[in-house]
Motif scaffolding. Structure first.
Motif, PDB file in Angstrom:
ATOM      1  N   TRP A   1       2.275   1.943  -3.365  1.00  0.00           N
ATOM      2  CA  TRP A   1       1.225   2.340  -4.305  1.00  0.00           C
ATOM      3  C   TRP A   1       0.829   3.801  -4.103  1.00  0.00           C
ATOM      4  O   TRP A   1       0.709   4.569  -5.064  1.00  0.00           O
ATOM      5  CB  TRP A   1       0.019   1.422  -4.136  1.00  0.00           C
ATOM      6  N   LEU A   2       0.654   4.213  -2.843  1.00  0.00           N
ATOM      7  CA  LEU A   2       0.314   5.605  -2.578  1.00  0.00           C
ATOM      8  C   LEU A   2       1.431   6.539  -3.042  1.00  0.00           C
ATOM      9  O   LEU A   2       1.167   7.610  -3.611  1.00  0.00           O
ATOM     10  CB  LEU A   2       0.043   5.805  -1.083  1.00  0.00           C
ATOM     11  N   ASN A   3       2.659   6.132  -2.820  1.00  0.00           N
ATOM     12  CA  ASN A   3       3.793   6.948  -3.264  1.00  0.00           C
ATOM     13  C   ASN A   3       3.823   7.058  -4.788  1.00  0.00           C
ATOM     14  O   ASN A   3       4.104   8.128  -5.346  1.00  0.00           O
ATOM     15  CB  ASN A   3       5.096   6.350  -2.751  1.00  0.00           C
TER      16      ASN A   3
ATOM     17  N   TRP B   1      -1.219  14.892  -1.033  1.00  0.00           N
ATOM     18  CA  TRP B   1       0.183  14.480  -1.093  1.00  0.00           C
ATOM     19  C   TRP B   1       0.571  14.423  -2.563  1.00  0.00           C
ATOM     20  O   TRP B   1       0.202  13.480  -3.261  1.00  0.00           O
ATOM     21  CB  TRP B   1       0.367  13.136  -0.404  1.00  0.00           C
TER      22      TRP B   1
ATOM     23  N   LEU C   1       0.721   6.510   5.628  1.00  0.00           N
ATOM     24  CA  LEU C   1       1.003   7.926   5.440  1.00  0.00           C
ATOM     25  C   LEU C   1       1.629   8.577   6.665  1.00  0.00           C
ATOM     26  O   LEU C   1       1.802   9.796   6.687  1.00  0.00           O
ATOM     27  CB  LEU C   1      -0.287   8.676   5.088  1.00  0.00           C
TER      28      LEU C   1
ATOM     29  N   PHE D   1      -7.202  12.701  -0.846  1.00  0.00           N
ATOM     30  CA  PHE D   1      -7.946  11.657  -0.141  1.00  0.00           C
ATOM     31  C   PHE D   1      -9.305  12.163   0.300  1.00  0.00           C
ATOM     32  O   PHE D   1      -9.449  13.313   0.738  1.00  0.00           O
ATOM     33  CB  PHE D   1      -7.178  11.196   1.106  1.00  0.00           C
TER      34      PHE D   1
ATOM     35  N   VAL E   1      -4.287   3.138   5.471  1.00  0.00           N
ATOM     36  CA  VAL E   1      -3.822   4.345   4.796  1.00  0.00           C
ATOM     37  C   VAL E   1      -3.135   5.273   5.791  1.00  0.00           C
ATOM     38  O   VAL E   1      -2.046   5.813   5.522  1.00  0.00           O
ATOM     39  CB  VAL E   1      -4.995   5.056   4.096  1.00  0.00           C
TER      40      VAL E   1
ATOM     41  N   MET F   1      -8.272   9.407  -3.907  1.00  0.00           N
ATOM     42  CA  MET F   1      -8.517   8.108  -3.294  1.00  0.00           C
ATOM     43  C   MET F   1      -9.728   8.205  -2.373  1.00  0.00           C
ATOM     44  O   MET F   1      -9.744   9.017  -1.439  1.00  0.00           O
ATOM     45  CB  MET F   1      -7.287   7.664  -2.502  1.00  0.00           C
TER      46      MET F   1
ATOM     47  N   LEU G   1       0.821  -1.214   0.000  1.00  0.00           N
ATOM     48  CA  LEU G   1       0.000   0.000   0.000  1.00  0.00           C
ATOM     49  C   LEU G   1       0.854   1.264   0.000  1.00  0.00           C
ATOM     50  O   LEU G   1       0.584   2.204  -0.762  1.00  0.00           O
ATOM     51  CB  LEU G   1      -0.941  -0.002   1.204  1.00  0.00           C
TER      52      LEU G   1
ATOM     53  N   LEU H   1      -1.793  13.176  -5.282  1.00  0.00           N
ATOM     54  CA  LEU H   1      -2.785  12.308  -4.643  1.00  0.00           C
ATOM     55  C   LEU H   1      -3.543  13.064  -3.556  1.00  0.00           C
ATOM     56  O   LEU H   1      -2.941  13.695  -2.684  1.00  0.00           O
ATOM     57  CB  LEU H   1      -2.075  11.092  -4.032  1.00  0.00           C
TER      58      LEU H   1
ATOM     59  N   ALA I   1       1.205   9.511  -5.712  1.00  0.00           N
ATOM     60  CA  ALA I   1       1.571  10.871  -5.311  1.00  0.00           C
ATOM     61  C   ALA I   1       2.624  11.465  -6.230  1.00  0.00           C
ATOM     62  O   ALA I   1       2.612  12.676  -6.522  1.00  0.00           O
ATOM     63  CB  ALA I   1       2.073  10.862  -3.867  1.00  0.00           C
TER      64      ALA I   1
END
Length: 373
Positions: free
Chosen positions: A208-210, A248, A236, A253, A232, A221, A205, A251, A213
């Protein structure tokens, strides 16, 4: 409901393990049977999720469905005055309680008319499902010794029990207005890519978020509550996304409340990519027809690896989608690939078309019961 369809009483037993999926499937099945004129008693040992999953269910506001407390052990008061049902369904490996059997077996023996007793199994695309579907399982001991249970397997192929699907699902989706739905749920949307997140705690995860971003395309998201939101926040920790408004890089949220079943379907329809988990939501993702990634329920012996691969084989998943699933489910240590959403979308659309040709699970259960009666 056709005039020739008999009005039957169904006892459905649901034991909650550690997530919402068992109750989600059992509730959907109960509601669909009731919508076809059946009477359902849903026995559940923990109905705590029903107030948001199906508002009004505990108060009896869903015609045809009565939510019953499954206390352990059952008392005579729990069963007092109840007539013998026509169908017993044990969902996901739970068993009809001994006190329940002791209460009703005398009536079965005196009339010679036993309920159709079904062991409703977990969903899988593995080959054993077609072999085991509809097979008998003799009861060898206990108050119901001498009776027969029947294995019933949901599935993805014509030789299985099918998937839960409401008759009006396609019409609802065709009438769906994404912009209006997002506004009604106070989700600030400015045309960016939308991704829903319903997961356990995938190791991939954070990466993936990075990736999102740092990527060139703005992404929002939409994070479901509970384990996904906690995952999450953990991923984070210390990042800029902890500030308000949550942002971010590319990205952003939006953290969602618990959604009723109908609204969860609409969330899937609203998004360009859906991350789902367990059994109930992967079926909804298939019917949504949008690109999705499945976080399969992890098992200690890694049996879920073969189960996931069988599903990906049935899906005819392209290489990038298979690769993403393997990393997301911690089967492979390779980095996540960049999603190829047009190719993934075509794959899911083709799978949905295959599924549309098959009868749904509720309809197949009713047909099976009619045969056995």
């Amino acid at each position: 409901m056709h005039d020739s369809t008999p009005l039957l009483t169904w006892d459905i037993f649901c034991k909650i393990v550690d997530n919402h999926g068992d109750l989600g499937v059992c509730w959907r099945l109960s509601a669909q049977l009731a919508a076809q004129g059946q009477r359902v008693r849903l026995w559940v040992d923990d109905a705590g999720a029903l107030p948001w999953m199906a508002p009004g269910a505990l108060e009896g506001h869903w015609p045809g469905v009565q939510v019953m407390p499954w206390r352990q052990p059952m008392s005579a008061l729990d069963l007092e005055g109840l007539p013998l049902a026509d169908v017993w369904i044990e969902a996901f490996g739970c068993e009809v309680p001994a006190e329940f059997l002791a209460r009703f077996m005398p009536a079965v023996e005196s009339t010679g008319q036993a309920p159709v007793w079904i062991n409703l199994e977990y969903l899988s695309a593995e080959s054993y499902v077609e072999r085991m579907h509809r097979l008998p399982s003799p009861v060898l001991q206990g108050p119901a010794a001498g009776q027969t249970k029947w294995f019933f397997y949901p599935g993805f192929t014509p030789r299985t029990g099918g998937l839960l699907r409401e008759p009006d699902l396609e019409a609802r989706q065709a009438a769906f207005d994404r912009t209006a739905w997002l506004a009604a749920h106070q989700i600030a949307w400015h045309g960016e890519r939308l991704v829903s997140l319903f997961c356990y705690e995938p190791k991939a995860l954070g990466g993936w978020l990075n990736q999102l971003a740092q990527g060139p395309e703005p992404t929002r998201m939409l994070v479901t509550p509970g384990r996904a939101a906690a995952a999450v926040q953990a991923a984070l920790s210390g990042q800029q996304a902890q500030r308000e408004p949550p942002q971010w890089g590319s990205l952003s949220f939006s953290y969602l409340p618990y959604l009723p079943h109908g609204a969860y379907d609409e969330l899937l329809w609203a998004c360009d990519l859906n991350f789902v988990r367990g059994e109930d939501s992967v079926v909804r993702a298939l019917w949504a027809g949008k690109p999705f990634v499945w976080h399969i329920y992890p098992q200690d012996d890694d049996a879920h690896h073969a189960k996931l691969d069988a599903f990906l084989n049935w899906l005819d998943a392209p290489g990038s989608l298979r690769h993403f699933h393997h990393t997301w489910n911690a089967i492979s240590p390779e980095p996540l690939p960049v999603p190829d959403l047009p190719v993934w979308h075509a794959c899911v659309q083709a799978a949905r078309e295959r599924l549309r040709l098959q009868d749904g699970l509720a309809s197949q259960l009713m047909q099976f019961v009619a045969e056995k009666r």
